[in-house]
Enzyme design. Sequence first.
Site, PDB file in Angstrom:
ATOM      1  N   GLY A  36       0.844  -1.181   0.000  1.00 15.76           N
ATOM      2  CA  GLY A  36       0.000   0.000   0.000  1.00 15.76           C
ATOM      3  C   GLY A  36       0.877   1.227   0.000  1.00 15.76           C
TER       4      GLY A  36
ATOM      5  N   MET B 264       1.828   2.991   2.482  1.00 16.35           N
ATOM      6  CA  MET B 264       2.733   3.123   3.606  1.00 16.35           C
ATOM      7  C   MET B 264       3.544   1.875   3.880  1.00 16.35           C
ATOM      8  SD  MET B 264       1.851   4.133   7.552  1.00 16.35           S
ATOM      9  CE  MET B 264       1.363   2.472   7.966  1.00 16.35           C
TER      10      MET B 264
ATOM     11  N   VAL C  16       3.766  -5.898   2.762  1.00 16.70           N
ATOM     12  CA  VAL C  16       3.486  -7.065   3.574  1.00 16.70           C
ATOM     13  C   VAL C  16       4.087  -8.295   2.897  1.00 16.70           C
ATOM     14  CG1 VAL C  16       1.686  -8.416   4.704  1.00 16.70           C
ATOM     15  CG2 VAL C  16       1.341  -5.980   4.325  1.00 16.70           C
TER      16      VAL C  16
ATOM     17  N   LYS D  40       4.743  -6.963   8.173  1.00 15.13           N
ATOM     18  CA  LYS D  40       4.518  -5.681   7.526  1.00 15.13           C
ATOM     19  C   LYS D  40       5.691  -4.766   7.852  1.00 15.13           C
ATOM     20  CE  LYS D  40       1.119  -1.995   6.907  1.00 15.13           C
ATOM     21  NZ  LYS D  40      -0.257  -1.542   7.193  1.00 15.13           N
TER      22      LYS D  40
ATOM     23  N   ASP E 214     -11.051   4.113   9.601  1.00 18.69           N
ATOM     24  CA  ASP E 214     -10.751   3.854   8.189  1.00 18.69           C
ATOM     25  C   ASP E 214     -11.326   2.501   7.768  1.00 18.69           C
ATOM     26  OD1 ASP E 214      -9.782   4.404   5.670  1.00 18.69           O
ATOM     27  OD2 ASP E 214      -7.787   3.612   6.060  1.00 18.69           O
TER      28      ASP E 214
ATOM     29  N   ALA F 211     -11.564  -2.815   1.561  1.00 17.89           N
ATOM     30  CA  ALA F 211     -10.198  -3.309   1.384  1.00 17.89           C
ATOM     31  C   ALA F 211      -9.544  -3.656   2.707  1.00 17.89           C
ATOM     32  CB  ALA F 211      -9.364  -2.258   0.638  1.00 17.89           C
ATOM     33  N   ASN F 212     -10.049  -3.134   3.824  1.00 15.79           N
ATOM     34  CA  ASN F 212      -9.486  -3.423   5.141  1.00 15.79           C
ATOM     35  C   ASN F 212     -10.237  -4.541   5.853  1.00 15.79           C
ATOM     36  OD1 ASN F 212      -7.519  -1.495   4.868  1.00 15.79           O
ATOM     37  ND2 ASN F 212      -8.630   0.090   5.987  1.00 15.79           N
TER      38      ASN F 212
END
Length: 728
Positions: free
Chosen positions: A126, A128, A131, A146, A239, A243-244
């Site tokens: 992503g 940030m 993984v 991660k 958030d 996707a999370n």
Amino acid sequence: MPVPSEADDPIDEAFAAYLRSCDEGSVGSRDEFLAQFPEMAEELRSLMDAADAINRFTGAAAADSADVVQGGAAADTVDVLVAGPDDSGDDPAATLPEAHRAKGDPGPTLPYTLGDYELLEVIGRGGMGVVYRATQRMLNRTVAVKMIRGGMLACENDVRRFYTEAQAAARLHHPGIVPVYQFGHEAGHHFFSMALIEGTDLQRKINDGELPIDTAARYVRDVARALEHAHQNDLLHRDIKPANILIDQKDRVHITDFGLAKNLGSDSSVTGSGAAVGTPNYMAPEQAGGHSDRATRQSDVYSLGAILFACVTGRPPLVGDTVVDTLMQVVHEPPPTMRAFRSNVPTDLETIVAKCLEKEPRKRYQTAGDLAEDLDAFLEGRPILARPRGRLLKTWHWVCGVPLVGALIGRKVVRTSPGHRRFQAAMLLLLALSPFFFVIGAMLWSRHIEAMPQRVVLAGGLKQGVYTGISQAIADRLQQSAGVAVQVIETDGSLDNRNRLLDRQVQLAPMQASSISGDDLCVIAPLIYEAAHLLVRAPDLVQHDKPLNMQMLAGRKIAVGPYGSGSRRTADMILDSLNLSGDDTPREVIAWENLQSPDAPDIALICIGRGSTLVSGLLQQRWRLVAIPQGISITMQHPTLRTITIDPSHYQNADIPEEGLATVGTTAFLVTRRDAPSALVQTTLELLYQPPRLFSDLIPRERAAEWQGLDLHHAARRYFESLDTPSR
């Protein structure tokens, strides 16, 4: 990374040394390193800042290519923890932390050793973080590791968010939240390890095609339960997006990416006031408006509603051409209905989503647990707690845009449409004509309350009971003489009749005086006197030469009427007045026709009209009527009761003394609602007293004046006042 030669510029040499120290994990902080080179500190700091800017730019570009773009508005960064093929098309070696790559050198290839972990392959990336699938050698288990995407060039805020995510997830222990095992700093790299979820994520499920509605509701219900666990631990996610949410191979959900989490207990987060954090399509209006510091549990509930909307329809509720456009829609525009995109959406599910997507947090579900309960009810086919936003409320919001209405309620109306102006003109015209409409309305209402209804429903009583017979007799005359359809329904007695009148299920009902209460009920006429019949059949109680002592009843079961019946209510008042409590004298509900059974109690207290066929039958079967003493004392405690005597004429061959048996009783009245039509009351009274006598023990109309304080219906009062016969 190549080492600069002695001929290199001193600033380049110092910067290269800084990079080496970061690779080796031997540097404490930038300020400590810059303190070693005071003469070139400013130049070195500029180089480091430039590297940060480049890294953030390249990281954002990578995020844009990896994240889902919906309707032109890019979603926020996502770190995918699911194990699956790397579909990015990039070389896995190129995704290793930047600190391991020298200029022009792809760096070490996988596998790569990081402390106790051996990184095997890239499974997600992503804006940030990156993984990896990894093996933890000491425990011999496969995990996900991660690492911060910027490596040693990561800025302070990135590192803070990275550790916020790790620390937040590590505090939570729930099967619906990806657990964190360990986090730290190794060889210049920030990392944390967590459980490896084999499967996919919810965004990919949505992209793959239309989800079944029940499956979508189940996913969000399970996410809500996991989120409720986080909220109970004072942690907001802020958030939540498809996707999370990871879906494992057993179709179970797992929440990940707590990088924007906020600790409610310490009021700490990675953002401050005035920042809009989260994913525009799924963030709550208070977040989209730049008030992320005001986010509450209801903010996460809004995101859950948006996710459920996307699961069912395949798209978020509000989608703009740009991020700013999307944010403006989230703050100001109402979301569309799900049926606009999928016609078979159940009403209950649309109601649940609409409650989640309310602009005002107080109107949403107050907890994620409440949302989960409603989704459970939907999945199980039970009624939900949420209520749809009615057309009346929608109409009111439109009316508030009329200038005159806005001025009256204190709402400022900046612009008005032609429709609002026309509506205001009509309002002013109606206001001018309102006195005329009021007079006409009063006349129509008067006619309405005086009119005879086309259908009348009377409450009766227990099957084959006195009340049922009375109501049926009245119904027969109404149907024959007034030509209206009449129905009599069986009930459980006086209290049940009272409730049915209040609920407008019936229009007329007989009931005992003690049950008539409240401002909505009033009396039409008295019907009959009901006497309390105390019957015994035990040999030691049936002694003709001795009067029955009430204390002889103590410790014995006594048959009484069912709850809600007038007979039971009167029996309770009498026994309580005689100090015979339910513990001393157990009160048993039994059908009166079963009193002949050997197992039935030997004592029965029945409040019924004198001369009852029920009592006559019992007196022929070894039962005996006995007096109830202390009648005056009982009536003083209960004003609705009165002293009554049962004469031998009421029950022939029943061995009743000539002076009769003293007892207490009550009066049954015909009752209606205060707003009952006058024509119905007037007609009922005329037919009630019309010859021949409707039933033998009907109280004559001339004696209605005995109840001077009776709360009569206004039509009944006019009827009795018009009688020429003087009251006695």
